[in-house]
Design an enzyme around this catalytic site. Structure first.
Site, PDB file in Angstrom:
ATOM      1  N   HIS A 320       0.822  -1.222   0.000  1.00 43.66           N
ATOM      2  CA  HIS A 320       0.000   0.000   0.000  1.00 43.66           C
ATOM      3  C   HIS A 320       0.852   1.267   0.000  1.00 43.66           C
ATOM      4  CE1 HIS A 320      -3.770  -2.036   0.358  1.00 43.66           C
ATOM      5  NE2 HIS A 320      -3.462  -2.599   1.502  1.00 43.66           N
ATOM      6  N   ASP A 356      -2.722 -10.611  -2.292  1.00 48.90           N
ATOM      7  CA  ASP A 356      -3.296 -10.064  -1.055  1.00 48.90           C
ATOM      8  C   ASP A 356      -4.751  -9.692  -1.313  1.00 48.90           C
ATOM      9  OD1 ASP A 356      -2.110  -8.563   1.706  1.00 48.90           O
ATOM     10  OD2 ASP A 356      -3.961  -7.719   0.909  1.00 48.90           O
ATOM     11  N   HIS A 358      -6.379  -7.218  -0.408  1.00 44.17           N
ATOM     12  CA  HIS A 358      -6.505  -5.794  -0.711  1.00 44.17           C
ATOM     13  C   HIS A 358      -5.659  -5.448  -1.937  1.00 44.17           C
ATOM     14  CE1 HIS A 358      -7.161  -6.164   3.698  1.00 44.17           C
ATOM     15  NE2 HIS A 358      -8.135  -5.307   3.474  1.00 44.17           N
ATOM     16  N   ASP A 447      -4.364 -12.730   3.693  1.00 47.58           N
ATOM     17  CA  ASP A 447      -5.624 -12.294   4.287  1.00 47.58           C
ATOM     18  C   ASP A 447      -6.833 -12.678   3.440  1.00 47.58           C
ATOM     19  OD1 ASP A 447      -4.666 -10.567   2.401  1.00 47.58           O
ATOM     20  OD2 ASP A 447      -4.807  -8.769   3.630  1.00 47.58           O
TER      21      ASP A 447
END
Length: 600
Positions: A320, A356, A358, A447
């Site tokens: 991120h 991931d 996200h 995740d």
């Protein structure tokens, strides 16, 4: 008689303020990344104040007291005292025995006085595995089933989760020792898989105590390391590389000087936040430099041939972190640093696959104008409603690098192995083969794994192993796996172990080839192919086949749905029948029409 609760207060064991029992404690939640997903966080009781979005997990109100807690009701003759008692605390009671004297001499004898309620603060424990809150009476976590005294940090996912059975644990560990003996011939000197790890990265943690533990915590690395040690993988079958801190010059190839300086100044403070969910303490800058340095060196080792593949067991995560900002638990972008280090070591083209849950908005931002780095991300998107909101299928790159950014945005939660494997075979592998990278980097967030409190998806360790196996063929086996997210310790440690076993040459436990994806997953893949086939002609055939397959699915679905009965056409009777000889027929016909017109 003095109540049991009051005696506890005198002994220094409890302190409950009856006036403030319904007020919330100061609470701080993780807004940014955690707040976006909508279903990741749980609390004992929500805050009643609409202006506060935090969780209230403090003192319980009367209605929250469990049935097991005894309640003593005060006699009617003492109701006047009770009204006054509500405005004072147990501290006042202990310090002043005359505090209840209201001038009524008839009430001086309070030998039979009892408090309105025997209340105590509801003690909570937070699950070691998933961080969710549980009542103290619970033995297993309500969310994941982990035992209150879990041994996962000592033995990894091999530790029992539902029972504290020492015999069972002993048996499991004996089996692992047997496995270690079978692979003892594989020494670190001739191993081809390198591991990047340094204990100083465990010092990066949230200093401020909040109402809920932060999901990105040092225990994530401890659980994986314990699993690898118990299985005899590391130390044992993999070899470590020496840790070093990334240099400022290397970071400036990825991040702006202002961003680098913002991370560095955290070394001089006890605690600070870049965003409401991205923390730092005085050790965080060094931990971030160590993580980036390990990833860069692993990439160089693999490209130069000194290692066949590698796993970066690092934190804080990085995907991120963009050019100008740290966010989403991430400080420095480890995958981006690795890609540039690989190119400095001789790799011309680098593939980054981000699984991931996200979207890696920082990695996409860094390389969206770069044709030498292909970025492919599979993530939960939900039409921009899932954190960070980026990563739609039509985000394909800019400034002449269109097609070098590929996003597979899942439209809902619950995505599992079949959807991921299907997307790999229809999108990821054809594009990766056409790109022909010299090194493949996996931004391996776990995740999306089954049981993760933030991702809410359903990928298993076997699914992650299968995806790793598929990517292992893309760049001649030159593969670097970098840890990103993942917040269920049992899921993250079992998944990471399964991936490393593939790096060591083991095959996944089972083949997932014969299973079809969900209809929503197939629709997502079809949307991606419709866009990316304009940049990658190799996808044209897959797009046509998938369109036909989706039409077959739609036809089969229509065949299973019971067709609606065709409405009967209303017959209008002549109005003259209402008064003539056919009056009865008129009313019967009108009534029949009226009844049947309600159905379909």
């Amino acid at each position: 008689m003095v109540s049991e609760a009051l005696q506890k207060r005198v002994n220094g064991e409890a302190e409950v303020n009856l006036q403030k029992q319904g007020e919330q404690h100061p609470c701080h939640s993780l807004n940014g990344r955690c707040g976006k997903s909508g279903s990741e966080r749980k609390s004992v009781r929500s805050c009643p104040d609409d202006s506060c979005r935090e969780d209230n997990t403090g003192v319980a109100s009367y209605k929250d007291v469990p049935s097991s807690v005894d309640i003593d009701v005060q006699p009617d003759s003492l109701r006047k005292k009770t009204r006054k008692q509500r405005e004072i605390s147990f501290q006042d009671m202990c310090n002043n025995v005359d505090i209840f004297d209201d001038g009524d001499e008839d009430d001086e004898d309070d030998s039979d006085w009892e408090p309105l309620q025997k209340l105590r603060e509801i003690v909570k424990w937070f699950c070691t595995n998933c961080t969710m809150a549980n009542l103290d009476v619970a033995v297993h976590c309500d969310s994941c089933g982990e035992h209150k005294e879990s041994a996962i940090l000592k033995h990894g996912f091999f530790a029992p989760s539902f029972v504290q059975d020492s015999n069972l644990l002993k048996t499991e560990l004996e089996m692992k020792r047997t496995d270690k003996a079978m692979v003892s011939q594989v020494s670190t000197s001739n191993s081809s898989t390198a591991i990047g790890f340094d204990e100083r990265m465990l010092l990066h943690s949230e200093v401020e105590m909040k109402s809920h533990p932060h999901p990105e915590r040092p225990d994530r690395l401890r659980a994986i390391a314990a699993s690898l040690a118990t299985a005899g993988i590391f130390p044992g079958r993999c070899y470590p590389i020496p840790a070093r801190e990334i240099t400022k010059e290397e970071l400036e190839m990825v991040h702006s000087p202002e961003n680098i300086q913002a991370v560095e100044v955290t070394s001089n403070v006890i605690s600070c936040y870049f965003t409401p969910d991205t923390y730092a303490n005085k050790h965080s800058a060094q931990a971030a430099r160590l993580a980036a340095g390990l990833c860069a060196d692993l990439a160089s080792e693999i490209v130069s041939g000194r290692a066949k593949n590698g796993f970066a067991l690092v934190r804080p995560p990085g995907h991120h972190a963009g050019v100008k900002q740290a966010m989403g638990f991430c400080l420095h972008n480890n995958a981006a640093v690795s890609a540039l280090a690989a190119q400095a070591a001789g790799a011309k083209k680098v593939l980054i696959v981000d699984w991931d849950v996200h979207h890696g908005n920082g990695t996409q931002e860094i390389f969206e104008q770069n044709k030498s780095v292909l970025y492919i991300s599979l993530h939960r998107h939900e039409f921009g409603r899932f954190y960070p909101g980026t990563g739609a299928a039509d985000e394909v790159g800019t400034m002449g690098a269109e097609g070098y950014c590929v996003n597979v945005p899942w439209s809902q939660s619950g995505v599992g192995d079949n959807d991921y494997i299907f997307a790999f075979k229809q999108v990821v592998l054809p594009i990766a083969s056409a790109f022909a990278p010299d090194l493949t980097i996996i931004s391996a967030g776990f995740d999306a794994a089954r049981g993760d409190p933030l991702g809410m998806c359903d990928v298993t360790p076997t699914g992650y192993a299968q995806m790793t196996q598929l990517l292992n063929t893309v760049s001649g086996g030159k593969l670097l796996v970098i840890l990103e997210g993942g917040y269920n310790l049992r899921s993250i440690s079992s998944s990471a172990t399964a991936v490393i076993k593939v790096l060591l040459g083991e095959s996944p436990e089972c083949d997932l080839d014969d299973h079809l994806p969900s209809r929503a997953g197939m629709k997502t893949v079809l949307d991606v192919l419709a866009i990316q086939k304009n940049f990658w002609p190799v996808l044209e055939s897959s797009f046509s086949k998938l369109q036909s397959l989706l039409e077959i699915f739609a036809t089969e679905r229509r065949g299973k749905v019971k067709p609606c009965k065709q409405r009967r056409r209303a017959v209008v009777a002549p109005i003259c029948w209402q008064w003539g000889r056919k009056r009865l027929l008129y009313h019967l016909l009108k009534g029949q029409i009226r009844v049947r017109s309600k159905g379909c």
